[in-house]
Design an enzyme around this catalytic site. Structure first.
Site, mmCIF file in Angstrom:
data_model
loop_
_atom_site.group_PDB
_atom_site.id
_atom_site.type_symbol
_atom_site.label_atom_id
_atom_site.label_comp_id
_atom_site.label_asym_id
_atom_site.label_seq_id
_atom_site.Cartn_x
_atom_site.Cartn_y
_atom_site.Cartn_z
ATOM 1 N N HIS A 1 0.751 -1.049 0.147
ATOM 2 C CA HIS A 1 0.192 -0.005 0.078
ATOM 3 C C HIS A 1 0.870 1.425 -0.028
ATOM 4 C CE1 HIS A 1 -3.735 -2.237 1.045
ATOM 5 N NE2 HIS A 1 -3.226 -2.488 1.272
ATOM 6 N N ASN B 1 -10.040 -2.577 2.904
ATOM 7 C CA ASN B 1 -10.262 -2.728 1.293
ATOM 8 C C ASN B 1 -11.423 -2.250 1.028
ATOM 9 O OD1 ASN B 1 -7.509 -3.283 1.508
ATOM 10 N ND2 ASN B 1 -7.260 -5.362 0.916
HETATM 11 C C1 HEM Z 1 -1.898 -10.588 7.726
HETATM 12 C C2 HEM Z 1 -1.243 -9.520 6.706
HETATM 13 C C3 HEM Z 1 -1.520 -9.241 6.577
HETATM 14 C C4 HEM Z 1 -0.330 -8.365 7.077
HETATM 15 C C5 HEM Z 1 0.406 -8.786 7.873
HETATM 16 C C6 HEM Z 1 -0.310 -6.686 6.462
HETATM 17 C C7 HEM Z 1 0.438 -5.987 6.781
HETATM 18 C C8 HEM Z 1 0.839 -4.506 6.825
HETATM 19 C C9 HEM Z 1 1.870 -3.854 5.899
HETATM 20 C C10 HEM Z 1 2.920 -4.032 7.197
HETATM 21 C C11 HEM Z 1 1.501 -2.075 5.914
HETATM 22 C C12 HEM Z 1 2.199 -1.252 5.944
HETATM 23 C C13 HEM Z 1 1.532 -0.333 6.776
HETATM 24 C C14 HEM Z 1 2.614 0.983 7.148
HETATM 25 O O1 HEM Z 1 3.776 0.926 6.962
HETATM 26 O O2 HEM Z 1 2.226 1.912 7.823
HETATM 27 C C15 HEM Z 1 0.320 -2.554 5.364
HETATM 28 C C16 HEM Z 1 -0.442 -1.549 4.768
HETATM 29 C C17 HEM Z 1 -1.383 -1.034 5.089
HETATM 30 N N1 HEM Z 1 -2.708 -3.125 4.810
HETATM 31 FE FE1 HEM Z 1 -2.277 -4.979 5.555
HETATM 32 N N2 HEM Z 1 -1.571 -6.274 6.223
HETATM 33 C C18 HEM Z 1 -2.000 -7.498 6.152
HETATM 34 C C19 HEM Z 1 -3.763 -7.277 5.477
HETATM 35 C C20 HEM Z 1 -4.820 -6.636 4.982
HETATM 36 C C21 HEM Z 1 -5.764 -6.989 5.036
HETATM 37 C C22 HEM Z 1 -6.769 -8.505 5.036
HETATM 38 C C23 HEM Z 1 -6.323 -5.302 4.331
HETATM 39 C C24 HEM Z 1 -7.704 -5.703 4.086
HETATM 40 C C25 HEM Z 1 -8.779 -5.734 3.861
HETATM 41 C C26 HEM Z 1 -4.883 -5.108 4.556
HETATM 42 C C27 HEM Z 1 -5.284 -4.261 4.507
HETATM 43 C C28 HEM Z 1 -4.167 -2.230 4.697
HETATM 44 C C29 HEM Z 1 -4.189 -1.261 4.294
HETATM 45 C C30 HEM Z 1 -5.193 -0.504 3.805
HETATM 46 C C31 HEM Z 1 -2.832 -0.794 4.191
HETATM 47 C C32 HEM Z 1 -2.625 0.715 3.708
HETATM 48 C C33 HEM Z 1 -3.015 1.550 5.049
HETATM 49 C C34 HEM Z 1 -2.291 2.987 5.258
HETATM 50 O O3 HEM Z 1 -2.817 3.589 3.973
HETATM 51 O O4 HEM Z 1 -1.367 3.566 5.657
HETATM 52 N N3 HEM Z 1 -3.899 -5.503 4.815
HETATM 53 N N4 HEM Z 1 -0.168 -4.168 5.399
#
Ligand code: HEM
Length: 490
Positions: A60, A133
């Site tokens: 993202h 999402n």
């Molecule tokens: C176990 C599974 C997941 C892991 C380990 C994970 C991990 C991460 C990490 C490390 C980031 C970056 C955060 C940052 O640097 O600020 C991120 C961002 C993000 N993830 Fe996940 N994610 C997972 C599953 C999901 C799922 C299932 C969704 C949605 C249903 C999701 C939605 C998002 C969104 C929207 C962002 C961006 C947040 C922002 O705008 O700063 N992720 N994720």
């Protein structure tokens, strides 16, 4: 745009405030000579420039954000004691960051990829983050598979590009992805803009009311602009011509006073019904059918203010699924449980130990009070206050009341699979989704999938991927087999 900036602020200075005499010529040892180490204006400027970037989000990375207002439109106090949901008409400030998943910071917006929908509510009980999402489901159901999954979406270690072999190898070997992949390659896989798509909390969360009664909840944000999507062909053109299309559209619509909004709905399941529901309600690859748990409208979300500084407010913004408020808590969804760790850890690495203190991230309707101190970029906000609890100097006290209600757990610890309920398998809901599509929608879905699968270099990988779709629906599998064979024959 330019009239909002007034640059008549006095002399240019160094970071320590000394006036700068010349910002165009560096200091040389004689006319035409080499430069001097004593030119601190030059050295400071170059050194600061080298440090302008922080690590981009590992997923993202590419996104845009805006502030807004959430307004409660229905009484939900029988389901949750969350204060920001406690009265019809109550308003809460919000910040929403949209994103794509796989692309790097400079990638194009108009691509086939899920869109992040990360929403921060600045409530009087602290910030509540809903990090979802634009899809109600996900590719996998256990957090331990997430890094492997993302590695297949990102650049291959040898070629440096996304590789169809890796993507389809992983999806073929992870049949639970069939539902989300069907969603992604359908029409909604490329929204026309961030305004023209729905958002979802995706996971199941816990709500608990004043009496301690528990409910499971799923959040839906229905776009009031209507769904608009791009075909693969339209997106290819737009991504090349205007890589910032979604970001620009969001900013300009807010500048015009056309504030995008979403109708906020929830599905509510009394906690006692979870064990016998036909699908495991904590399996992120599944939805709860609307016929079983109809959506209830509870609020309105409007975006009405652009950030002034993209780096400070969007790049440095942080959202964590672990940021709960009283009355809301996690479910045992194995993906969510992993995410409760992953985000705070990412923030401390990417933005630093005091990421929560930045203006966009800190509570706006209350203040954080605890004994955490110091670290890089600590601004001294606590002055001389004691930094331990309990203390006899009027420091903050623990409340004795957990934010959410206790959840019953059973049996020995173990690397257990997510339990299957009566109608659970990896394909059934992908089949439902396929059969909800009109004939032209099915045609585009097959063409989009076939175009990508045909790029796979190994026949066994391609066939295993196709077999998953055939298990979702016979017609789906047959048409995909034909379409891939035709493309391969070319
Ligand atoms: C176990 C599974 C997941 C892991 C380990 C994970 C991990 C991460 C990490 C490390 C980031 C970056 C955060 C940052 O640097 O600020 C991120 C961002 C993000 N993830 Fe996940 N994610 C997972 C599953 C999901 C799922 C299932 C969704 C949605 C249903 C999701 C939605 C998002 C969104 C929207 C962002 C961006 C947040 C922002 O705008 O700063 N992720 N994720």
């Amino acid at each position: 745009m330019s009239e909002q900036f007034d640059n008549t602020a006095g002399p240019l200075t160094t970071e320590s405030g000394a006036p700068i005499s010349n910002n165009n010529q560096s200091e040389a040892a004689g006319v035409g000579g080499p430069l001097l180490v004593q030119d601190q204006v030059l050295l400071e400027k170059l050194a600061h420039f080298n440090r302008e970037r922080i690590p981009e989000r590992v997923v993202h990375a590419r996104g845009a954000g805006a502030y807004g207002t959430f307004t409660v439109t229905a009484d939900v106090t029988k389901y949750t004691r969350a204060d920001f949901l406690s009265q019809v008409g109550k308003e809460t400030e919000t910040f929403l960051r949209f994103s794509t998943v796989a692309g790097n910071l400079g990638a194009a917006d108009a691509v086939r990829d899920p869109r992040g929908f990360a929403l921060k509510f600045y409530t009087e009980d602290g910030n509540y983050d809903l990090v979802g999402n634009n899809t109600p489901v996900f590719f996998i159901r256990d957090a331990i598979k997430f890094p492997d999954f993302i590695h297949t979406q990102k650049r291959d270690p040898y070629s440096g590009s996304q590789e169809a072999d890796n993507v389809w190898d992983f999806w073929g070997l992870s049949p639970e992805s069939t539902h989300q992949v069907t969603w992604l390659f359908g029409d909604r896989g490329i929204p026309a803009s961030y305004r023209h798509m729905d958002g979802f909390g995706s996971h199941t969360y816990q709500w608990v009311n004043e009496a301690g009664e528990q409910f499971w909840v799923k959040y839906h944000f229905k776009t009031d602009q209507g769904i608009k999507t791009l075909t693969s062909e339209e997106a290819d053109v737009l991504a090349g011509a205007d890589p910032d299309s979604h970001q620009r559209d969001l900013r300009e619509s807010i500048e015009r006073g056309e504030f995008p909004s979403w109708t906020v709905q929830v599905q509510i399941m009394p906690a006692a019904e979870a064990a016998s529901y036909r699908f495991n309600p904590f399996d992120l690859t599944k939805v709860w059918l609307n016929a079983d748990y109809p959506r209830i409208t509870i609020g309105k979300l409007e975006l009405n203010r652009n950030p002034e500084n993209i780096f400070a407010e969007v790049e440095q913004s942080i959202f964590s699924p672990a940021h709960f408020v009283p009355g809301i808590g996690p479910s045992p969804d194995k993906m969510l449980q992993g995410r409760l760790f992953a985000y705070g850890d990412a923030h401390r690495y990417r933005v630093g130990a005091n990421a929560d203190h930045l203006p966009v991230n800190r509570p706006h309707a209350t203040e954080a009070r605890n004994g955490n101190r110091d670290g890089y970029y600590y601004d001294g906000r606590h002055g001389g206050q004691k930094n331990y609890e309990p203390n006899s100097f009027g420091g903050p006290n623990e409340t004795g009341r957990p934010l959410w209600a206790p959840v019953q757990v059973n049996g020995p610890t173990g690397e257990w699979e997510t339990p299957k309920h009566a109608e659970d398998n990896d394909f059934v809901q992908a089949g439902y989704l396929y059969n909800l599509m009109t004939e032209p929608e099915k045609e585009r879905l097959i063409a989009n999938l076939a175009g990508f699968i045909a790029k796979v270099s190994r026949e066994d990988i391609a066939q295993r991927a196709i077999a998953n779709f055939a298990r979702a629906d016979e017609d789906y599998g047959k048409r995909l087999t034909v379409a891939v064979a035709e493309l391969r024959a070319k």
